[in-house]
Design an enzyme around this catalytic site. Structure first.
Site, PDB file in Angstrom:
ATOM      1  N   HIS A 139      -5.319  56.575 -19.365  1.00 53.67           N
ATOM      2  CA  HIS A 139      -6.646  57.109 -19.045  1.00 53.67           C
ATOM      3  C   HIS A 139      -6.867  57.127 -17.545  1.00 53.67           C
ATOM      4  O   HIS A 139      -6.169  56.454 -16.790  1.00 53.67           O
ATOM      5  CB  HIS A 139      -7.772  56.313 -19.730  1.00 53.67           C
ATOM      6  CG  HIS A 139      -7.879  54.880 -19.284  1.00 53.67           C
ATOM      7  ND1 HIS A 139      -7.243  53.847 -19.922  1.00 53.67           N
ATOM      8  CD2 HIS A 139      -8.567  54.301 -18.267  1.00 53.67           C
ATOM      9  CE1 HIS A 139      -7.529  52.707 -19.314  1.00 53.67           C
ATOM     10  NE2 HIS A 139      -8.334  52.956 -18.301  1.00 53.67           N
ATOM     11  N   HIS A 181      -9.940  54.074 -11.280  1.00 58.28           N
ATOM     12  CA  HIS A 181      -8.533  53.684 -11.413  1.00 58.28           C
ATOM     13  C   HIS A 181      -7.794  54.615 -12.361  1.00 58.28           C
ATOM     14  O   HIS A 181      -8.406  55.424 -13.061  1.00 58.28           O
ATOM     15  CB  HIS A 181      -8.391  52.218 -11.872  1.00 58.28           C
ATOM     16  CG  HIS A 181      -8.851  51.922 -13.261  1.00 58.28           C
ATOM     17  ND1 HIS A 181     -10.097  51.418 -13.557  1.00 58.28           N
ATOM     18  CD2 HIS A 181      -8.230  52.036 -14.461  1.00 58.28           C
ATOM     19  CE1 HIS A 181     -10.220  51.236 -14.862  1.00 58.28           C
ATOM     20  NE2 HIS A 181      -9.097  51.608 -15.445  1.00 58.28           N
ATOM     21  N   GLU A 204      -3.924  50.345 -13.146  1.00 61.00           N
ATOM     22  CA  GLU A 204      -3.891  49.444 -14.296  1.00 61.00           C
ATOM     23  C   GLU A 204      -2.623  49.753 -15.080  1.00 61.00           C
ATOM     24  O   GLU A 204      -2.267  50.920 -15.275  1.00 61.00           O
ATOM     25  CB  GLU A 204      -5.120  49.680 -15.184  1.00 61.00           C
ATOM     26  CG  GLU A 204      -5.151  48.779 -16.426  1.00 61.00           C
ATOM     27  CD  GLU A 204      -6.379  49.008 -17.324  1.00 61.00           C
ATOM     28  OE1 GLU A 204      -7.035  50.061 -17.171  1.00 61.00           O
ATOM     29  OE2 GLU A 204      -6.660  48.149 -18.168  1.00 61.00           O
TER      30      GLU A 204
END
Lengths: 134, 134
Positions: free
Chosen positions: B7, B79, B130
């Site tokens: 994502h 992010h 991430e």
């Protein structure tokens, strides 16, 4: 209307160092650098299984990412590009909805040779959105 | 090492307005808002054909995105989350390469119930990364 995420663009001040970080530290497949003088950037493609990241470094005078790097000298996420089936239909729908298309409102030929428009980040919560005809 | 883009996270000050913009103006499929109090955010998923965008609004005290929104009050790209096969192998390889893992270096349970780590944006040209075990 929104289709695939075509790419996520990241502006960087040092393309060679950024390429090495994605290739060697993160273990991703990266392309050779491709200068695109008509777009004012040199690009390296980071190929992921479902989309790609594009690392952008300014090229020449008046690069469209120069101001971003002045504000973010370490680099940062610059825009997200989504595919649409019909750029004119998409543009017209967006304008009716009150969104602002950057420039004169006409699609331009983007870095992949396809028609693109950019939408004003103020209309989308600080995110610069590119739409590319798939 | 890097797998799919799981994502792209976008922090927004007004989740209802951002959801409406993605649903009504951009024509994307969006989820209902999901409060994740243990992660300090409420999230709306924007489903694209090949990945998703997550719209994040702070929830409660000490939200991990509160400082970002103070610096970027209109919102912005926060992010990128990439999938990896083995979070421990990935973490160890990154540490050997000199990259900094945020926090105590141990994987935490992320918003999708899977182990995640975050990498220092200064090591990746201003992009907060991430990694999530797939």
């Amino acid at each position: 209307m929104l289709g695939r995420v075509n790419h996520i663009a990241i502006a960087v001040p040092d393309l060679a160092a950024a390429t090495a970080a994605y290739r060697d530290t993160l273990g991703a497949a990266v392309s050779q650098p491709q200068p695109l003088p008509e777009h004012g950037v040199t690009v390296v493609f980071v190929e992921l299984p479902n989309t790609k990241v594009e690392l952008l470094q300014p090229l020449g005078q008046d690069s469209p990412i120069a101001a971003f790097l002045e504000k973010n000298p370490s680099g940062g996420m610059h825009h997200i590009c989504y595919e649409v089936d019909d750029i004119i239909l998409a543009r017209d729908r967006l304008v009716v909805a009150g969104a602002r298309v950057l420039g004169d409102g006409q699609p331009k030929t983007g870095a992949h040779g396809k028609p693109v428009i950019f939408l004003h980040p103020k209309d989308f919560f600080g995110t610069l959105i590119e739409l590319e005809q798939a």
